[in-house]
Motif scaffolding. Structure first.
Motif, short mmCIF file in Angstrom:
data_model
loop_
_atom_site.label_atom_id
_atom_site.label_comp_id
_atom_site.label_asym_id
_atom_site.label_seq_id
_atom_site.Cartn_x
_atom_site.Cartn_y
_atom_site.Cartn_z
N GLU A 29 -19.53 -8.34 -15.64
CA GLU A 29 -19.63 -6.90 -15.85
C GLU A 29 -18.25 -6.34 -16.19
OE1 GLU A 29 -20.97 -4.72 -12.44
OE2 GLU A 29 -19.32 -5.40 -11.15
N ASP A 34 -12.48 6.27 -17.08
CA ASP A 34 -11.82 7.10 -18.08
C ASP A 34 -11.25 8.34 -17.40
OD1 ASP A 34 -11.33 7.84 -20.99
OD2 ASP A 34 -12.45 9.57 -20.27
N ALA A 42 -14.05 6.69 -24.23
CA ALA A 42 -15.30 6.43 -23.50
C ALA A 42 -16.41 5.98 -24.44
CB ALA A 42 -15.72 7.69 -22.75
N GLU A 43 -16.51 6.60 -25.60
CA GLU A 43 -17.56 6.24 -26.56
C GLU A 43 -17.38 4.80 -27.03
OE1 GLU A 43 -18.65 7.40 -31.19
OE2 GLU A 43 -17.49 8.81 -29.98
N ARG A 46 -18.26 2.27 -24.16
CA ARG A 46 -19.70 2.06 -23.97
C ARG A 46 -20.26 1.16 -25.07
NH1 ARG A 46 -19.44 7.77 -22.77
NH2 ARG A 46 -19.68 8.11 -20.52
N ARG A 51 -19.37 -0.26 -18.47
CA ARG A 51 -19.97 0.80 -17.68
C ARG A 51 -18.89 1.83 -17.40
NH1 ARG A 51 -21.06 0.76 -11.93
NH2 ARG A 51 -20.71 -1.47 -11.90
N VAL A 52 -19.02 3.02 -17.98
CA VAL A 52 -17.95 4.01 -17.97
C VAL A 52 -18.20 5.07 -16.90
CG1 VAL A 52 -16.73 5.77 -19.31
CG2 VAL A 52 -17.48 3.64 -20.42
N THR A 53 -17.16 5.35 -16.13
CA THR A 53 -17.18 6.42 -15.14
C THR A 53 -16.01 7.37 -15.41
OG1 THR A 53 -18.17 5.02 -13.44
CG2 THR A 53 -17.00 6.99 -12.69
#
Length: 252
Positions: A29, A34, A42-43, A46, A51-53
């Protein structure tokens, strides 16, 4: 079979993030935090399987630990957005975590690109950093900058390199210069350190001698001279900023 989570923190890293995450595609994983990016970080993350937080910035140590807290695997690999894990290192990591018994973490060499040259001296290489550790045996400290992993148990070395693209040119170095010096001064101030005349005179000179002579920066050519000189200036700026902070505190 042991699993591994790759964790990354990023702020406005659209130029680097795809290269970084592509080099981590083998991980079980990928978690990315960000912090206040205004670009497409972020874009892009992904789109490359992360997995972006979103999380507001509160220093390197706390932000990296927040990423570790989101991990679910047996092992954690912490990588910066401007770094790359080459295939040889990835294979070595897999081999190490499957064979590890009592080892809690691994120190990995880091090689940095500066002004178009992979730096071999100046104290920059081998820059061993603790980046691979069992999730339940390591955690980042609360340092605003120059964070480190506190490891519970023994650590060993991995003889492969993380490739660090932090300073491909002098412009990039200068863009990060002020931010790191300000954070360093704030951290010293929070610890109760104070700046005096010797800090502003002797320390910068000692820094140049250490990087250029003792650690043989002269062998890296012009980039080595630039690194040694800028390291000296960085020390001066950090303590000048600390002096400013302590004067501000005294005036309150």
């Amino acid at each position: 079979m042991m699993t591994i989570s790759a964790v990354v923190i990023a702020n406005n890293e659209e130029r680097n993030i795809a290269r970084c995450l592509d080099s981590l595609a083998w991980a079980d994983e990928i978690i990315l935090i960000d912090s206040d990016s205004l670009d497409r970080t972020a874009e892009i993350a992904r789109a490359h399987g992360a997995r972006v937080t979103k999380r507001s910035w509160n220093g390197f140590g706390p932000t990296k630990q927040a990423a570790v807290d989101l991990a679910t695997s047996d092992w954690v690999l912490s990588i910066d957005a401007d770094e790359v894990v080459n295939p040889a290192l990835a294979a070595m990591i897999r081999q190490k975590i499957e064979g590890a018994s009592e080892v809690s973490g691994y120190y990995i060499k880091r090689k940095t690109l500066f002004m178009g040259r992979w730096i071999q001296y100046c104290g920059w290489y081998p820059d061993r950093v603790l980046r691979l550790f069992r999730r339940n045996r390591g955690r980042f400290d609360d340092a605003l900058v120059h964070e480190r992993v506190i490891l519970d148990g023994p650590g060993e070395n991995i003889e492969e390199d993380i490739l660090h693209y932090s300073y491909p040119d002098l412009e990039t170095y200068m863009a990060k210069f002020g931010r790191y010096m300000a954070l360093g001064a704030e951290e010293l101030h929070a610890k109760g350190r104070r700046a005096g005349l010797l800090d502003l005179t002797i320390r910068p000179v000692a820094s140049f001698v250490k990087h250029y002579v003792t650690r043989q920066g002269f062998r890296d050519g012009v980039p080595g001279l630039v690194i040694s000189t800028m390291s000296s200036i960085a020390v001066f700026v950090k303590y000048a900023k600390l002096w400013e902070l302590q004067k501000g505190s005294a005036g309150k």
